[in-house]
Structure formats: C-alpha cells, structure tokens
Design a protein around this motif. Structure first.
Motif, PDB file in Angstrom:
ATOM      1  N   THR A 116       0.795  -1.216   0.000  1.00 34.93           N
ATOM      2  CA  THR A 116       0.000   0.000   0.000  1.00 34.93           C
ATOM      3  C   THR A 116       0.832   1.272   0.000  1.00 34.93           C
ATOM      4  OG1 THR A 116      -0.119  -0.026   2.409  1.00 34.93           O
ATOM      5  CG2 THR A 116      -1.899  -1.092   1.216  1.00 34.93           C
ATOM      6  N   ASP A 117       2.114   1.209   0.295  1.00 33.88           N
ATOM      7  CA  ASP A 117       2.925   2.417   0.360  1.00 33.88           C
ATOM      8  C   ASP A 117       3.177   2.922  -1.051  1.00 33.88           C
ATOM      9  OD1 ASP A 117       4.587   4.457   0.885  1.00 33.88           O
ATOM     10  OD2 ASP A 117       5.901   3.359   2.251  1.00 33.88           O
ATOM     11  N   VAL A 118       2.500   4.021  -1.395  1.00 27.78           N
ATOM     12  CA  VAL A 118       2.560   4.536  -2.771  1.00 27.78           C
ATOM     13  C   VAL A 118       3.974   4.908  -3.171  1.00 27.78           C
ATOM     14  CG1 VAL A 118       1.766   6.384  -4.270  1.00 27.78           C
ATOM     15  CG2 VAL A 118       0.187   5.333  -2.674  1.00 27.78           C
ATOM     16  N   GLU A 119       4.735   5.500  -2.258  1.00 28.47           N
ATOM     17  CA  GLU A 119       6.054   6.007  -2.608  1.00 28.47           C
ATOM     18  C   GLU A 119       7.052   4.896  -2.901  1.00 28.47           C
ATOM     19  OE1 GLU A 119       7.412   8.781   0.221  1.00 28.47           O
ATOM     20  OE2 GLU A 119       5.803  10.210  -0.135  1.00 28.47           O
ATOM     21  N   GLU A 120       6.739   3.644  -2.516  1.00 28.57           N
ATOM     22  CA  GLU A 120       7.660   2.545  -2.772  1.00 28.57           C
ATOM     23  C   GLU A 120       7.349   1.821  -4.076  1.00 28.57           C
ATOM     24  OE1 GLU A 120       7.981  -0.081   0.496  1.00 28.57           O
ATOM     25  OE2 GLU A 120       8.736   1.436   1.884  1.00 28.57           O
ATOM     26  N   LYS A 121       6.285   2.208  -4.757  1.00 30.52           N
ATOM     27  CA  LYS A 121       5.954   1.604  -6.037  1.00 30.52           C
ATOM     28  C   LYS A 121       6.546   2.438  -7.171  1.00 30.52           C
ATOM     29  CE  LYS A 121       1.637  -0.632  -4.671  1.00 30.52           C
ATOM     30  NZ  LYS A 121       0.184  -0.747  -4.937  1.00 30.52           N
ATOM     31  N   ASN A 122       6.839   1.766  -8.274  1.00 34.15           N
ATOM     32  CA  ASN A 122       7.376   2.437  -9.457  1.00 34.15           C
ATOM     33  C   ASN A 122       6.248   2.597 -10.475  1.00 34.15           C
ATOM     34  OD1 ASN A 122      10.127   2.416  -8.479  1.00 34.15           O
ATOM     35  ND2 ASN A 122      10.163   0.232  -8.942  1.00 34.15           N
ATOM     36  N   TYR A 123       5.707   3.800 -10.572  1.00 29.82           N
ATOM     37  CA  TYR A 123       4.618   4.078 -11.505  1.00 29.82           C
ATOM     38  C   TYR A 123       5.204   4.550 -12.837  1.00 29.82           C
ATOM     39  CZ  TYR A 123       1.312   3.713  -7.658  1.00 29.82           C
ATOM     40  OH  TYR A 123       0.556   3.238  -6.616  1.00 29.82           O
ATOM     41  N   ILE A 124       5.013   3.728 -13.877  1.00 32.56           N
ATOM     42  CA  ILE A 124       5.498   4.078 -15.211  1.00 32.56           C
ATOM     43  C   ILE A 124       4.511   5.057 -15.841  1.00 32.56           C
ATOM     44  CG2 ILE A 124       6.274   3.186 -17.424  1.00 32.56           C
ATOM     45  CD1 ILE A 124       7.857   2.182 -14.987  1.00 32.56           C
ATOM     46  N   LEU A 125       4.997   6.247 -16.236  1.00 33.38           N
ATOM     47  CA  LEU A 125       4.121   7.282 -16.795  1.00 33.38           C
ATOM     48  C   LEU A 125       4.192   7.356 -18.314  1.00 33.38           C
ATOM     49  CD1 LEU A 125       4.647  10.161 -14.204  1.00 33.38           C
ATOM     50  CD2 LEU A 125       2.904   8.371 -14.243  1.00 33.38           C
ATOM     51  N   SER A 126       5.334   7.016 -18.899  1.00 28.02           N
ATOM     52  CA  SER A 126       5.438   6.990 -20.356  1.00 28.02           C
ATOM     53  C   SER A 126       6.637   6.135 -20.755  1.00 28.02           C
ATOM     54  CB  SER A 126       5.579   8.404 -20.940  1.00 28.02           C
ATOM     55  OG  SER A 126       6.794   8.991 -20.530  1.00 28.02           O
ATOM     56  N   MET A 127       6.685   5.783 -22.053  1.00 23.89           N
ATOM     57  CA  MET A 127       7.762   4.927 -22.546  1.00 23.89           C
ATOM     58  C   MET A 127       8.074   5.317 -23.995  1.00 23.89           C
ATOM     59  SD  MET A 127       7.930   0.759 -22.614  1.00 23.89           S
ATOM     60  CE  MET A 127       6.576   0.548 -23.780  1.00 23.89           C
ATOM     61  N   TYR A 128       9.348   5.554 -24.269  1.00 16.21           N
ATOM     62  CA  TYR A 128       9.813   5.831 -25.635  1.00 16.21           C
ATOM     63  C   TYR A 128      10.497   4.563 -26.143  1.00 16.21           C
ATOM     64  CZ  TYR A 128      12.071   8.321 -29.521  1.00 16.21           C
ATOM     65  OH  TYR A 128      12.479   8.742 -30.765  1.00 16.21           O
ATOM     66  N   VAL A 129      10.076   4.108 -27.338  1.00 16.64           N
ATOM     67  CA  VAL A 129      10.618   2.860 -27.897  1.00 16.64           C
ATOM     68  C   VAL A 129      11.203   3.148 -29.273  1.00 16.64           C
ATOM     69  CG1 VAL A 129      10.158   0.436 -28.398  1.00 16.64           C
ATOM     70  CG2 VAL A 129       8.701   1.653 -26.787  1.00 16.64           C
ATOM     71  N   ASP A 130      12.395   2.596 -29.517  1.00 19.64           N
ATOM     72  CA  ASP A 130      12.989   2.705 -30.849  1.00 19.64           C
ATOM     73  C   ASP A 130      13.599   1.350 -31.216  1.00 19.64           C
ATOM     74  OD1 ASP A 130      13.553   3.859 -33.212  1.00 19.64           O
ATOM     75  OD2 ASP A 130      14.861   5.431 -32.429  1.00 19.64           O
ATOM     76  N   TYR A 131      13.870   1.184 -32.509  1.00 16.99           N
ATOM     77  CA  TYR A 131      14.408  -0.083 -33.009  1.00 16.99           C
ATOM     78  C   TYR A 131      15.525   0.249 -34.000  1.00 16.99           C
ATOM     79  CZ  TYR A 131      14.274  -5.001 -34.458  1.00 16.99           C
ATOM     80  OH  TYR A 131      14.579  -6.319 -34.696  1.00 16.99           O
ATOM     81  N   PRO A 132      16.759   0.393 -33.536  1.00 18.02           N
ATOM     82  CA  PRO A 132      17.884   0.765 -34.420  1.00 18.02           C
ATOM     83  C   PRO A 132      18.105  -0.260 -35.518  1.00 18.02           C
ATOM     84  CG  PRO A 132      18.481   0.976 -32.109  1.00 18.02           C
ATOM     85  CD  PRO A 132      17.180   0.242 -32.141  1.00 18.02           C
ATOM     86  N   ALA A 133      18.453   0.219 -36.688  1.00 16.37           N
ATOM     87  CA  ALA A 133      18.664  -0.666 -37.838  1.00 16.37           C
ATOM     88  C   ALA A 133      19.885  -1.559 -37.665  1.00 16.37           C
ATOM     89  CB  ALA A 133      18.802   0.172 -39.116  1.00 16.37           C
ATOM     90  N   ASP A 134      20.892  -1.090 -36.914  1.00  9.67           N
ATOM     91  CA  ASP A 134      22.117  -1.863 -36.762  1.00  9.67           C
ATOM     92  C   ASP A 134      22.030  -2.889 -35.631  1.00  9.67           C
ATOM     93  OD1 ASP A 134      21.899   0.043 -34.836  1.00  9.67           O
ATOM     94  OD2 ASP A 134      24.038   0.551 -34.786  1.00  9.67           O
ATOM     95  N   GLU A 135      20.901  -2.961 -34.942  1.00 11.54           N
ATOM     96  CA  GLU A 135      20.723  -3.934 -33.852  1.00 11.54           C
ATOM     97  C   GLU A 135      19.650  -4.932 -34.269  1.00 11.54           C
ATOM     98  OE1 GLU A 135      21.799  -3.804 -30.444  1.00 11.54           O
ATOM     99  OE2 GLU A 135      23.083  -2.052 -30.540  1.00 11.54           O
TER     100      GLU A 135
END
Length: 302
Positions: A116-135
C-alpha cells in the motif's frame, strides 16, 4: 465521571471545547504539519481512549455499586474475599480487552508495507521505444517513472526519472528494469507510448511489440500511441513542463483534439492491431514534434 453538581461546569467546558475545535480545524487544514499531527493524535490517542475509557468507567461503576450493598461485618468480610477474586478477574479481563482493541488498531495504522505504500511503487508514466537498424531484434526503451518521494507537499507536478534499457521483448525489459529499479512496478498508470523513427519504419517489429503489450493483462490497454521522430533526450527535457512529463502533456493534448480527429486516429495499441488485422493500407497515428521548445501534436500515416 462528573458528579451531578458539576453539570453546569461540564456544559461550559464542553461548549468551549467544541468552539475551540471548530476554530482549530479552520487553522490546521492550511498547515500540513499541524494537520498531520492532529490526525496522528486522533488515530493513536483519541480513538483508542474512546474505546478504553467507557470500559474503565463501567468497571469502576460496578465496583462502586458492589460496595454500597455491604451491610454487616460478616458480609463485609465475605464480600472482600469475593471482591478480591472478582477484581483479579476483572483486571485480567480488562487487560485482555485492552490488548484485543489496542494492538489491532496499531497494526491497522502501520499500513501493509509495499502493498500500500505509494512512494515505494514504481509508476510508469510513459515509454519511448525505438528499433535501431544496426541492432538485430533489440529494442531500445526509455522508461519515465514517477518519482513520488521527491514531490512537494501541495504540488500537482509529478517529477520523473528516466531509465534507458535495451531488451528483445517486454518480458526481458521488465526483468532488466527490476534489476536496476527494485520494487513493485505499476504499468496501469502509463499515459503514452512514443514510437521512434526506427520502430516506425519497421512495421514487423512494431506489431510484435504491440501484440506482446496487448497480451499482457497487467499492461494498460488505454495507453496513447504516438509517433515521435524527436530524440528522447530532448523529448524528456522540455522546459515548460516537468522533467519527464512529456507523456502526460501529449495525453492531455490528444484529449483536447479528440473531437477534431474522431474516427481517423488509431489512439491505442488495440486500435493499431485491429487496423493491421483488417489489412488497412494506411494507419493514422498522432505525431509529436517539438517547436520552439513546446510540444506539438498532429496526425501522420504509418
């Protein structure tokens, strides 16, 4: 507790106390420290006493009524022995009741730690995703999580921390993320998924990632999907919004333009996958750009 002759004083005392409490509530709500102290006093002192004091008064009243019934010396002696036995029994009973009431109250006020301790949870707010051509088969993720421990008392702004991770899929992403940021991770509060130029150009990689997202029941199904050719470092450092809060800002802009682009936009991963399943040639998404240090939103075809 008060004698009959003290009723007038009692009424005056209760009236003054009531007025003081009304005035006090007007003051403490504007001062965080006073309000916190007041709530702790009510929880740990006032509430337990409201349960214990009536029991104490009842025990004393029983003892007083019992003493008035004594008439003869013989009765007094017998009653002393009985009273002694009953007093011991009442003390044990009182102690047991007190423990049963007091300890559950204290336990309930301690919370449930990480559950229940809110401050101990990791809330994901956004995510940037890319896919490099060399990988080959490797996505690059920039995860923006809420840093609630650094929020100011009355501030509505949620500061964020950015974590960059390379992973082949979402499962590997979560495993690596937990190694870097231990604790419970919440994905249900995410606002936006930004698709970089590399993953936008590779429709196979994009579809694979969004299918995995849709198949995971704990992931948010209503997250906004947006193209973003901008560099993630620039995206998460816009000056006119809190650091890392680009996801919230774009979500707000999309909501404001919802009627304008109604029926034309694939707003979520589910909309995108449905369009792919129906073999639509053109899939329209929101496109995010930075102009003069401000975030702008428009439409673009993938």
């Amino acid at each position: 507790i008060f004698q009959t002759r003290s009723r007038g004083c009692l009424k005056n005392f209760l009236g003054i106390t009531f007025v003081c409490l009304v005035l006090l509530t007007c003051v403490v709500e504007k001062h965080t420290l006073l309000w916190t102290f007041y709530l702790k006093y009510k929880a740990f002192v006032d509430f337990p006493l409201s349960l214990i004091l009536p029991l104490v008064v009842w025990l004393f009243k029983r003892q007083k009524d019992f003493n008035y019934q004594e008439k003869t010396e013989k009765d007094k002696e017998e009653r002393k022995n009985i009273a002694k036995y009953k007093n011991n029994k009442q003390v044990k009973y009182f102690a047991g009741i007190t423990l049963l009431i007091f300890f559950p109250i204290l336990f309930s006020l301690t919370g449930c730690q990480r559950l229940t301790d809110v401050e101990e949870k990791n809330y994901i707010l956004s995510m940037y995703v890319d896919y490099p051509a060399d990988e080959e088969n490797a996505y690059q993720f920039w995860i923006a999580r809420a840093n609630l421990s650094e929020m100011e008392g009355q501030s509505d702004e949620i500061p964020c921390k950015i974590t960059k991770i390379e992973a082949r899929n979402l499962q590997q992403l979560e495993e690596k993320y937990l190694e870097i940021v231990p604790g419970k991770t919440e994905w249900n509060h995410i606002y936006t998924i930004f698709l970089g130029s590399g993953i936008a150009a590779n429709k196979t990689a994009c579809t694979h990632l969004l299918k995995e997202w849709d198949n995971e029941w704990q992931k948010s199904p209503n997250v906004l999907l947006a193209l973003c050719p901008e560099n993630p470092k620039e995206l998460y450092k816009i000056k006119n919004i809190p650091a890392g809060a680009a996801g919230q800002e774009i979500n707000l802009l999309a909501e404001q333009n919802k009627e304008k682009y109604s029926g034309q936009i694939c707003e979520t991963p589910i909309d995108y996958l449905r369009a792919k399943q129906q073999q639509e040639d053109k899939i329209t998404l929101y496109r995010v750009t930075i102009e003069n240090g401000n975030l702008k939103i428009m439409t673009d075809e993938l």
